[in-house]
Design a protein around this motif. Structure first.
Motif, PDB file in Angstrom:
ATOM      1  N   GLN A   1       0.842  -1.188   0.000  1.00 51.93           N
ATOM      2  CA  GLN A   1       0.000   0.000   0.000  1.00 51.93           C
ATOM      3  C   GLN A   1       0.880   1.242   0.000  1.00 51.93           C
ATOM      4  O   GLN A   1       1.992   1.233   0.532  1.00 51.93           O
ATOM      5  CB  GLN A   1      -0.930   0.019   1.220  1.00 51.93           C
ATOM      6  N   PHE A   2       0.360   2.299  -0.624  1.00 51.69           N
ATOM      7  CA  PHE A   2       1.079   3.563  -0.688  1.00 51.69           C
ATOM      8  C   PHE A   2       0.273   4.636   0.023  1.00 51.69           C
ATOM      9  O   PHE A   2      -0.956   4.574   0.080  1.00 51.69           O
ATOM     10  CB  PHE A   2       1.307   3.993  -2.142  1.00 51.69           C
ATOM     11  N   SER A   3       0.988   5.617   0.516  1.00 52.21           N
ATOM     12  CA  SER A   3       0.332   6.783   1.098  1.00 52.21           C
ATOM     13  C   SER A   3       0.214   7.873   0.033  1.00 52.21           C
ATOM     14  O   SER A   3       1.152   8.105  -0.740  1.00 52.21           O
ATOM     15  CB  SER A   3       1.135   7.307   2.289  1.00 52.21           C
ATOM     16  N   PHE A   4      -0.932   8.534   0.009  1.00 49.69           N
ATOM     17  CA  PHE A   4      -1.116   9.607  -0.976  1.00 49.69           C
ATOM     18  C   PHE A   4      -0.135  10.749  -0.722  1.00 49.69           C
ATOM     19  O   PHE A   4       0.257  11.453  -1.655  1.00 49.69           O
ATOM     20  CB  PHE A   4      -2.556  10.126  -0.926  1.00 49.69           C
ATOM     21  N   ASP A   5       0.270  10.928   0.527  1.00 47.45           N
ATOM     22  CA  ASP A   5       1.224  11.991   0.856  1.00 47.45           C
ATOM     23  C   ASP A   5       2.549  11.809   0.120  1.00 47.45           C
ATOM     24  O   ASP A   5       3.243  12.788  -0.175  1.00 47.45           O
ATOM     25  CB  ASP A   5       1.478  12.024   2.365  1.00 47.45           C
ATOM     26  N   TYR A   6       2.896  10.557  -0.164  1.00 51.36           N
ATOM     27  CA  TYR A   6       4.144  10.297  -0.890  1.00 51.36           C
ATOM     28  C   TYR A   6       4.094  10.926  -2.283  1.00 51.36           C
ATOM     29  O   TYR A   6       5.087  11.474  -2.770  1.00 51.36           O
ATOM     30  CB  TYR A   6       4.375   8.793  -0.997  1.00 51.36           C
TER      31      TYR A   6
ATOM     32  N   GLN B   1       1.993  13.400  -3.133  1.00 48.03           N
ATOM     33  CA  GLN B   1       1.559  14.789  -3.058  1.00 48.03           C
ATOM     34  C   GLN B   1       2.690  15.766  -3.366  1.00 48.03           C
ATOM     35  O   GLN B   1       2.505  16.748  -4.091  1.00 48.03           O
ATOM     36  CB  GLN B   1       0.983  15.075  -1.665  1.00 48.03           C
TER      37      GLN B   1
ATOM     38  N   ILE C   1      -3.512   2.934  -3.032  1.00 49.46           N
ATOM     39  CA  ILE C   1      -3.413   4.116  -2.167  1.00 49.46           C
ATOM     40  C   ILE C   1      -4.556   4.057  -1.158  1.00 49.46           C
ATOM     41  O   ILE C   1      -5.730   4.098  -1.533  1.00 49.46           O
ATOM     42  CB  ILE C   1      -3.468   5.407  -3.000  1.00 49.46           C
ATOM     43  N   ARG C   2      -4.220   3.966   0.100  1.00 49.55           N
ATOM     44  CA  ARG C   2      -5.203   3.591   1.116  1.00 49.55           C
ATOM     45  C   ARG C   2      -6.132   4.726   1.543  1.00 49.55           C
ATOM     46  O   ARG C   2      -7.246   4.474   1.979  1.00 49.55           O
ATOM     47  CB  ARG C   2      -4.489   3.034   2.350  1.00 49.55           C
ATOM     48  N   GLU C   3      -5.694   5.986   1.427  1.00 47.31           N
ATOM     49  CA  GLU C   3      -6.509   7.070   1.985  1.00 47.31           C
ATOM     50  C   GLU C   3      -7.767   7.368   1.174  1.00 47.31           C
ATOM     51  O   GLU C   3      -8.742   7.887   1.710  1.00 47.31           O
ATOM     52  CB  GLU C   3      -5.693   8.373   2.090  1.00 47.31           C
ATOM     53  N   GLN C   4      -7.742   7.077  -0.132  1.00 42.80           N
ATOM     54  CA  GLN C   4      -8.825   7.507  -1.007  1.00 42.80           C
ATOM     55  C   GLN C   4      -9.280   6.363  -1.901  1.00 42.80           C
ATOM     56  O   GLN C   4      -8.552   5.397  -2.114  1.00 42.80           O
ATOM     57  CB  GLN C   4      -8.363   8.691  -1.882  1.00 42.80           C
TER      58      GLN C   4
ATOM     59  N   ASN D   1      -8.534   8.880  -6.984  1.00 45.70           N
ATOM     60  CA  ASN D   1      -7.147   8.942  -7.444  1.00 45.70           C
ATOM     61  C   ASN D   1      -7.077   9.043  -8.969  1.00 45.70           C
ATOM     62  O   ASN D   1      -6.261   9.793  -9.521  1.00 45.70           O
ATOM     63  CB  ASN D   1      -6.388   7.698  -6.972  1.00 45.70           C
TER      64      ASN D   1
END
Length: 224
Positions: free
Chosen positions: A6-11, A13, A38-41, A46
């Motif tokens: 999983q990836f973070s969207f902040d990466y 951003q 991407i886990r947040e959204q 995305n």
């Protein structure tokens, strides 16, 4: 795969906000491809963000390399099976890509042609592309130069080719272009020569005769 990676969207951003538009293109492409990881959204969000950034760069950028990079990313997304091609067709990507044929960069024209070739396999994309070709008939020559290479299967939809041949055989009337500039294209055996003249106002016509500006592209090596 989703459970293990999983990836973070902040990466992404920080790359999406980079001043370098080519870097933004790459990041936008990646969040579409990795959207499900991407886990947040949600993946749809995305995809919308990534495609929106690519289209904005394609439409508004003043840097030719950035437009070329955006066209290349869209060409890669154009044969995804997740509904992405249909989504970008719905927001006029066909017209934006066709507008790149006025570029002086052979790579930009090639990337746009390849992207349009993939999108021509989708019925709605094929319909819009055929209409644009009827407005500017020589666009089809660009598409064939880059998508119908000798000895290789064509990337251009055979249905589009057949529909264009039918239009050409029946000599149907040319559609009136809605573009602000009138562009003329002529594809030669080893290069593309274009003449472009912007429409003049009545006052300008009275003051001076219309002049055409010649634009010459570098040779298209090993394309024909």
């Amino acid at each position: 795969l989703k459970k293990q990676y999983q990836f973070s969207f902040d990466y992404f951003q920080k790359f999406l906000q980079n001043n370098n538009e080519c870097i933004r293109c790459t990041a936008a492409f990646q969040i579409v491809v990795f959207g499900d990881l991407i886990r947040e959204q949600k993946q749809s969000i995305n995809t919308a963000i990534g495609c929106g950034i690519l289209l904005d760069i394609l439409r508004t950028s003043q840097i030719d390399d950035a437009k070329s990079a955006a066209a290349e990313c869209l060409a890669r997304l154009a044969h995804m099976k997740s509904g992405v091609p249909q989504a970008i067709i719905a927001v006029n990507v066909i017209d934006y890509l066709c507008n790149l044929f006025s570029s002086s960069n052979d790579t930009t024209i090639g990337n746009a042609s390849v992207a349009l070739g993939f999108l021509s396999h989708i019925p709605e994309g094929r319909r819009k592309l055929l209409n644009r070709c009827r407005m500017e008939p020589d666009i089809i020559a660009f598409l064939k130069v880059y998508n119908c290479l000798p000895g290789l299967p064509p990337r251009l939809s055979i249905h589009l080719i057949n529909e264009w041949d039918r239009y050409h055989t029946l000599k149907l009337p040319k559609l009136r272009s809605q573009q602000s500039n009138i562009r003329y294209f002529k594809v030669l055996s080893n290069s593309i020569e274009r003449l472009r003249a912007a429409p003049q106002t009545a006052y300008a016509k009275e003051q001076s005769p219309s002049k055409l500006i010649n634009f010459y592209l570098p040779h298209i090596r090993q394309k024909v």
